[in-house]
Design a protein around this motif. Structure first.
Motif, PDB file in Angstrom:
ATOM      1  N   SER A  51       0.827  -1.202   0.000  1.00 48.00           N
ATOM      2  CA  SER A  51       0.000   0.000   0.000  1.00 48.00           C
ATOM      3  C   SER A  51       0.864   1.255   0.000  1.00 48.00           C
ATOM      4  O   SER A  51       0.568   2.221  -0.682  1.00 48.00           O
ATOM      5  CB  SER A  51      -0.894   0.020   1.238  1.00 48.00           C
ATOM      6  OG  SER A  51      -1.762  -1.089   1.235  1.00 48.00           O
ATOM      7  N   ILE A  52       1.937   1.222   0.780  1.00 46.77           N
ATOM      8  CA  ILE A  52       2.848   2.366   0.887  1.00 46.77           C
ATOM      9  C   ILE A  52       4.271   1.831   0.973  1.00 46.77           C
ATOM     10  O   ILE A  52       4.554   0.929   1.756  1.00 46.77           O
ATOM     11  CB  ILE A  52       2.572   3.196   2.158  1.00 46.77           C
ATOM     12  CG1 ILE A  52       1.193   3.836   2.105  1.00 46.77           C
ATOM     13  CG2 ILE A  52       3.648   4.257   2.367  1.00 46.77           C
ATOM     14  CD1 ILE A  52       0.789   4.520   3.391  1.00 46.77           C
ATOM     15  N   THR A  53       5.165   2.381   0.170  1.00 49.91           N
ATOM     16  CA  THR A  53       6.592   2.147   0.330  1.00 49.91           C
ATOM     17  C   THR A  53       7.267   3.499   0.227  1.00 49.91           C
ATOM     18  O   THR A  53       7.110   4.201  -0.773  1.00 49.91           O
ATOM     19  CB  THR A  53       7.166   1.208  -0.752  1.00 49.91           C
ATOM     20  OG1 THR A  53       6.495  -0.046  -0.679  1.00 49.91           O
ATOM     21  CG2 THR A  53       8.659   0.987  -0.530  1.00 49.91           C
ATOM     22  N   LEU A  54       7.989   3.860   1.276  1.00 50.94           N
ATOM     23  CA  LEU A  54       8.757   5.094   1.260  1.00 50.94           C
ATOM     24  C   LEU A  54      10.224   4.767   1.046  1.00 50.94           C
ATOM     25  O   LEU A  54      10.735   3.766   1.540  1.00 50.94           O
ATOM     26  CB  LEU A  54       8.593   5.864   2.574  1.00 50.94           C
ATOM     27  CG  LEU A  54       7.206   6.442   2.845  1.00 50.94           C
ATOM     28  CD1 LEU A  54       7.205   7.226   4.145  1.00 50.94           C
ATOM     29  CD2 LEU A  54       6.749   7.340   1.710  1.00 50.94           C
ATOM     30  N   GLY A  68       7.726   0.548   4.772  1.00 49.83           N
ATOM     31  CA  GLY A  68       6.524   0.213   4.025  1.00 49.83           C
ATOM     32  C   GLY A  68       5.378  -0.156   4.938  1.00 49.83           C
ATOM     33  O   GLY A  68       5.567  -0.396   6.134  1.00 49.83           O
ATOM     34  N   ALA A  69       4.198  -0.195   4.375  1.00 52.40           N
ATOM     35  CA  ALA A  69       3.004  -0.597   5.128  1.00 52.40           C
ATOM     36  C   ALA A  69       1.986  -1.189   4.175  1.00 52.40           C
ATOM     37  O   ALA A  69       1.878  -0.765   3.027  1.00 52.40           O
ATOM     38  CB  ALA A  69       2.404   0.595   5.851  1.00 52.40           C
ATOM     39  N   ASN A  79      -0.296  -2.969   8.573  1.00 46.98           N
ATOM     40  CA  ASN A  79       0.927  -3.576   9.080  1.00 46.98           C
ATOM     41  C   ASN A  79       2.108  -2.751   8.598  1.00 46.98           C
ATOM     42  O   ASN A  79       2.282  -2.574   7.384  1.00 46.98           O
ATOM     43  CB  ASN A  79       1.083  -5.013   8.580  1.00 46.98           C
ATOM     44  CG  ASN A  79       0.145  -5.965   9.264  1.00 46.98           C
ATOM     45  OD1 ASN A  79      -0.066  -5.881  10.466  1.00 46.98           O
ATOM     46  ND2 ASN A  79      -0.430  -6.875   8.501  1.00 46.98           N
ATOM     47  N   LEU A  80       2.888  -2.240   9.532  1.00 43.05           N
ATOM     48  CA  LEU A  80       4.109  -1.511   9.224  1.00 43.05           C
ATOM     49  C   LEU A  80       5.198  -2.551   9.002  1.00 43.05           C
ATOM     50  O   LEU A  80       5.449  -3.384   9.872  1.00 43.05           O
ATOM     51  CB  LEU A  80       4.473  -0.593  10.389  1.00 43.05           C
ATOM     52  CG  LEU A  80       5.725   0.259  10.251  1.00 43.05           C
ATOM     53  CD1 LEU A  80       5.541   1.288   9.149  1.00 43.05           C
ATOM     54  CD2 LEU A  80       6.030   0.944  11.564  1.00 43.05           C
ATOM     55  N   ARG A  81       5.828  -2.502   7.836  1.00 40.04           N
ATOM     56  CA  ARG A  81       6.830  -3.519   7.488  1.00 40.04           C
ATOM     57  C   ARG A  81       7.958  -2.899   6.683  1.00 40.04           C
ATOM     58  O   ARG A  81       7.800  -1.866   6.069  1.00 40.04           O
ATOM     59  CB  ARG A  81       6.200  -4.613   6.629  1.00 40.04           C
ATOM     60  CG  ARG A  81       5.028  -5.235   7.305  1.00 40.04           C
ATOM     61  CD  ARG A  81       4.921  -6.638   7.023  1.00 40.04           C
ATOM     62  NE  ARG A  81       3.885  -7.161   7.906  1.00 40.04           N
ATOM     63  CZ  ARG A  81       3.627  -8.406   8.028  1.00 40.04           C
ATOM     64  NH1 ARG A  81       4.312  -9.262   7.360  1.00 40.04           N
ATOM     65  NH2 ARG A  81       2.682  -8.816   8.835  1.00 40.04           N
ATOM     66  N   GLU A 101       6.791   9.450   8.717  1.00 35.14           N
ATOM     67  CA  GLU A 101       6.171   9.779   7.422  1.00 35.14           C
ATOM     68  C   GLU A 101       5.215   8.673   6.975  1.00 35.14           C
ATOM     69  O   GLU A 101       4.161   8.957   6.401  1.00 35.14           O
ATOM     70  CB  GLU A 101       7.245  10.063   6.370  1.00 35.14           C
ATOM     71  CG  GLU A 101       7.979  11.358   6.702  1.00 35.14           C
ATOM     72  CD  GLU A 101       8.431  12.133   5.492  1.00 35.14           C
ATOM     73  OE1 GLU A 101       7.862  11.956   4.396  1.00 35.14           O
ATOM     74  OE2 GLU A 101       9.350  12.940   5.653  1.00 35.14           O
ATOM     75  N   THR A 102       5.578   7.415   7.241  1.00 35.60           N
ATOM     76  CA  THR A 102       4.684   6.309   6.910  1.00 35.60           C
ATOM     77  C   THR A 102       3.402   6.411   7.718  1.00 35.60           C
ATOM     78  O   THR A 102       2.300   6.255   7.178  1.00 35.60           O
ATOM     79  CB  THR A 102       5.378   4.955   7.166  1.00 35.60           C
ATOM     80  OG1 THR A 102       6.593   4.901   6.412  1.00 35.60           O
ATOM     81  CG2 THR A 102       4.485   3.797   6.759  1.00 35.60           C
ATOM     82  N   LEU A 103       3.521   6.700   9.010  1.00 34.49           N
ATOM     83  CA  LEU A 103       2.339   6.853   9.867  1.00 34.49           C
ATOM     84  C   LEU A 103       1.458   7.998   9.394  1.00 34.49           C
ATOM     85  O   LEU A 103       0.228   7.883   9.381  1.00 34.49           O
ATOM     86  CB  LEU A 103       2.758   7.057  11.322  1.00 34.49           C
ATOM     87  CG  LEU A 103       3.452   5.871  11.998  1.00 34.49           C
ATOM     88  CD1 LEU A 103       3.967   6.270  13.380  1.00 34.49           C
ATOM     89  CD2 LEU A 103       2.525   4.666  12.081  1.00 34.49           C
ATOM     90  N   THR A 104       2.074   9.103   8.998  1.00 35.25           N
ATOM     91  CA  THR A 104       1.309  10.255   8.497  1.00 35.25           C
ATOM     92  C   THR A 104       0.505   9.865   7.257  1.00 35.25           C
ATOM     93  O   THR A 104      -0.680  10.201   7.146  1.00 35.25           O
ATOM     94  CB  THR A 104       2.256  11.439   8.184  1.00 35.25           C
ATOM     95  OG1 THR A 104       2.906  11.836   9.398  1.00 35.25           O
ATOM     96  CG2 THR A 104       1.495  12.621   7.603  1.00 35.25           C
ATOM     97  N   LEU A 105       1.137   9.144   6.333  1.00 36.15           N
ATOM     98  CA  LEU A 105       0.423   8.698   5.131  1.00 36.15           C
ATOM     99  C   LEU A 105      -0.707   7.735   5.482  1.00 36.15           C
ATOM    100  O   LEU A 105      -1.809   7.823   4.925  1.00 36.15           O
ATOM    101  CB  LEU A 105       1.386   8.020   4.160  1.00 36.15           C
ATOM    102  CG  LEU A 105       2.205   8.946   3.277  1.00 36.15           C
ATOM    103  CD1 LEU A 105       3.250   8.165   2.499  1.00 36.15           C
ATOM    104  CD2 LEU A 105       1.298   9.690   2.308  1.00 36.15           C
ATOM    105  N   LEU A 106      -0.444   6.819   6.410  1.00 42.42           N
ATOM    106  CA  LEU A 106      -1.485   5.867   6.814  1.00 42.42           C
ATOM    107  C   LEU A 106      -2.678   6.596   7.424  1.00 42.42           C
ATOM    108  O   LEU A 106      -3.833   6.295   7.103  1.00 42.42           O
ATOM    109  CB  LEU A 106      -0.924   4.840   7.795  1.00 42.42           C
ATOM    110  CG  LEU A 106       0.043   3.819   7.196  1.00 42.42           C
ATOM    111  CD1 LEU A 106       0.727   3.021   8.300  1.00 42.42           C
ATOM    112  CD2 LEU A 106      -0.680   2.895   6.227  1.00 42.42           C
ATOM    113  N   ARG A 107      -2.419   7.540   8.304  1.00 46.79           N
ATOM    114  CA  ARG A 107      -3.511   8.306   8.936  1.00 46.79           C
ATOM    115  C   ARG A 107      -4.307   9.083   7.885  1.00 46.79           C
ATOM    116  O   ARG A 107      -5.533   9.146   7.961  1.00 46.79           O
ATOM    117  CB  ARG A 107      -2.963   9.259  10.001  1.00 46.79           C
ATOM    118  CG  ARG A 107      -2.271   8.577  11.174  1.00 46.79           C
ATOM    119  CD  ARG A 107      -3.226   7.793  12.022  1.00 46.79           C
ATOM    120  NE  ARG A 107      -2.581   7.363  13.261  1.00 46.79           N
ATOM    121  CZ  ARG A 107      -2.768   6.192  13.840  1.00 46.79           C
ATOM    122  NH1 ARG A 107      -3.608   5.327  13.322  1.00 46.79           N
ATOM    123  NH2 ARG A 107      -2.156   5.885  14.941  1.00 46.79           N
TER     124      ARG A 107
END
Length: 156
Positions: A51-54, A68-69, A79-81, A101-107
């Motif tokens: 879903s997300i890869t930084l 990533g998440a 899931n943060l991975r 930054e991953t958490l910000t995108l997830l929120r």
């Protein structure tokens, strides 16, 4: 040194992302890495599925870290991975920046609960996650079986 953190572009980042993942595997698995690499799917496909890869890049454009998440089907949990920072770039705050930054995108995408697992002996990662608000839920065996144990954490 300053770094640039951005979302991965599968067609552009697949090869350097793959090289970084191989370094990560060698660090964690040593001589068994070749078996792991042979079983790994194409890196571009892997990037597209998350879903997300930084990606964190240095001033030369080299990838020095990643996070990533995967957002789960309920849309409210992820899931943060895949948090990894090259050894020479550690202890400079980059891992924390990637997670934030991953958490910000997830929120921003509606995620309310973030789960992750870290190696029991990785004190630095545990301290980092606790400082970001994660709570320890349990100790579990990882998917590799044998004697590897992980801490399961959650951020609500």
């Amino acid at each position: 040194m300053s770094e640039n953190i951005r979302e991965a572009i599968p067609s552009k980042d697949a090869k350097p992302y793959g090289r970084l993942q191989i370094k990560k595997a060698k660090e964690g698995f040593g001589p068994k890495t070749d078996l792991l690499i042979k079983k790994t799917e194409k890196w571009e496909d892997r990037l597209r599925r998350k879903s997300i890869t930084l990606i964190a890049e240095n001033n030369s454009g080299d990838i020095i870290g990643t996070s990533g998440a995967q957002i789960l089907k309920d849309g409210k949990t992820a899931n943060l991975r895949g948090l990894y920072v090259l050894p020479e770039e550690r202890r400079k705050g980059l891992g924390t920046k990637l997670v934030r930054e991953t958490l910000t995108l997830l929120r921003s995408r509606g995620v309310e609960t973030v789960l992750t697992e870290i190696d029991v002996g990785n004190t630095g990662s545990l301290i980092q996650h606790l400082a970001l608000g994660f709570e320890v839920l349990s100790t579990v065996k990882d998917g590799l079986g044998k004697h590897y144990k992980k801490l399961r954490l959650a951020l609500y």
